[in-house]
Design an enzyme around this catalytic site. Sequence first.
Site, short mmCIF file in Angstrom:
data_model
loop_
_atom_site.label_atom_id
_atom_site.label_comp_id
_atom_site.label_asym_id
_atom_site.label_seq_id
_atom_site.Cartn_x
_atom_site.Cartn_y
_atom_site.Cartn_z
N HIS A 118 0.85 -1.19 0.00
CA HIS A 118 0.00 0.00 0.00
C HIS A 118 0.89 1.25 0.00
CE1 HIS A 118 -3.45 2.48 0.58
NE2 HIS A 118 -3.75 2.22 1.82
N HIS A 156 -2.30 -2.49 -9.54
CA HIS A 156 -3.28 -1.84 -8.66
C HIS A 156 -4.54 -2.68 -8.63
CE1 HIS A 156 -5.87 1.28 -6.97
NE2 HIS A 156 -4.76 1.89 -6.62
N ASP A 161 2.74 5.36 -6.79
CA ASP A 161 3.99 5.27 -6.02
C ASP A 161 5.23 5.15 -6.90
OD1 ASP A 161 1.94 3.42 -3.93
OD2 ASP A 161 2.94 5.29 -3.33
#
Length: 425
Positions: free
Chosen positions: A265, A306, A364
């Site tokens: 995460h 994702h 990210d």
Amino acid sequence: MSDRKATLHVEGMDPIELPIYSGTTGPDVIDVRSLVSQGLFTYDPGFVSTASCESKITYIDGDKGVLLHRGYAIDDLANNSSYLETCYLLIYGELPTSEQLANFEEQVTMKTMVHEQLVNLFRGFRRDAHPMAIMCGVVGALSAFYHDTLDITDESHREESALRLIGKMPTLAAMSYKYSVGQPFMYPRNDLNYSENFLHMMFGNPCEESKIDPVLARAMDKIFMLHADHEQNASTSTVRLAGSSGANPFACIASGIAALWGPAHGGANEAVLDMLEEIGDVSNIDAFVAKAKDKNDPFRLMGFGHRVYKNFDPRAKVMRETCDEVLNLLGVENDPLLQIAKRLEQIALEDEYFIARKLYPNVDFYSGIILKAIGIPTSMFTVIFAMARTVGWIAHWHEMHSGPYRIGRPRQLYTGETARDYPKK
Ligand code: SDX
């Protein structure tokens, strides 16, 4: 809600009719709440097909790579709004007038200092404590300082807690960094905007006036906006679940920080940098891509894939543009890590394994490269994600408490031992 129905046929049982509801957009949902009275549960580990709540805050279309905050596209907001304006939008549902924004900014600014007793709490940590460990502790401890706004049924208390958290998170985050490098804590300054203030508290020192590069402050503000909210992700769902028991907002946000920390995460941004540094050179990329595809190897390409996006994460696109801007400004456009990241992205996007699984760079993948270029240590990356996501967490917490809700209490498929007697001695 609609009058459409789903009919469930279970062998040996009468057909079960289940209501279907439609949102303003996105998939319809089947209301399965009545199944428990029929002696049945649904089974959905990881909640892949489960809508845990109704919400009006953020909408994601994973196939189209769309992210809307109260209907506004994330790239529109990132290129035209500010983090505090986006905070107002997420919490109140509409963009503020200039007067409302100025008042909101003033209220947040007046809440950026923390109680001096909190400084003692930092002193209890080792200097090499991970800043996320410190944040879990000090944010949860905020509930010990604000007994005046812990009535979650009082909207004004919820609003005050939201302002306090948005105002104090940058201060606490910067303090966790300063503590780790043995430098004095910097007080916030009321003459700086939100992102300038954060950079001041991170890199300033009491011996000289802070010099804040406005381009870096703008990049920081954009990074905050790109991380502000993301529907019912793992940490937001954690905050909602904690909040459903009636826990105070500071404890709930601390639970969100803990959930965000995991490398699957919010911890992925730190893991991306570690991965790029481990790859070390573009010549090693093929070997690492092979590892990522090897089922027997736990290695995954951090920053890729994702649960919802099966297309480009729209945040990653804006992040990549910001990455180019910042590194060009800083004259490090040839940063080796950026070269590795861009080559890795190109290879992965052409590889059948990633194409078949619709694995694209996520938020990210590029954020860490920008943060590193700004001078922020890798250990602070997830702290910055937590700072930015605080508004999303508290907006969902506030939305939940603004209407009827029940304590979250999932059930299970039990496959353990059935009842048996304790062996007689
Ligand atoms: C965030 O939910 C959110 O909205 C989160 C977030 C937010 O803003 O709140 O967007 C922020 O957390 C972004 C994600 C950051 N995490 C990472 O970058 C870590 C690397 N990514 C993976 O761990 C993974 O993609 C997840 C955790 C993000 C998603 O996991 P899922 O949905 O459970 O997908 P999965 O593990 O079932 O993967 C499906 C397939 C599997 O292969 P098969 O078993 O089908 O053969 O894709 C493979 C996986 O092995 N796969 C990867 C991969 N991600 C998935 N293979 C290699 N590298 C990867 N990164």
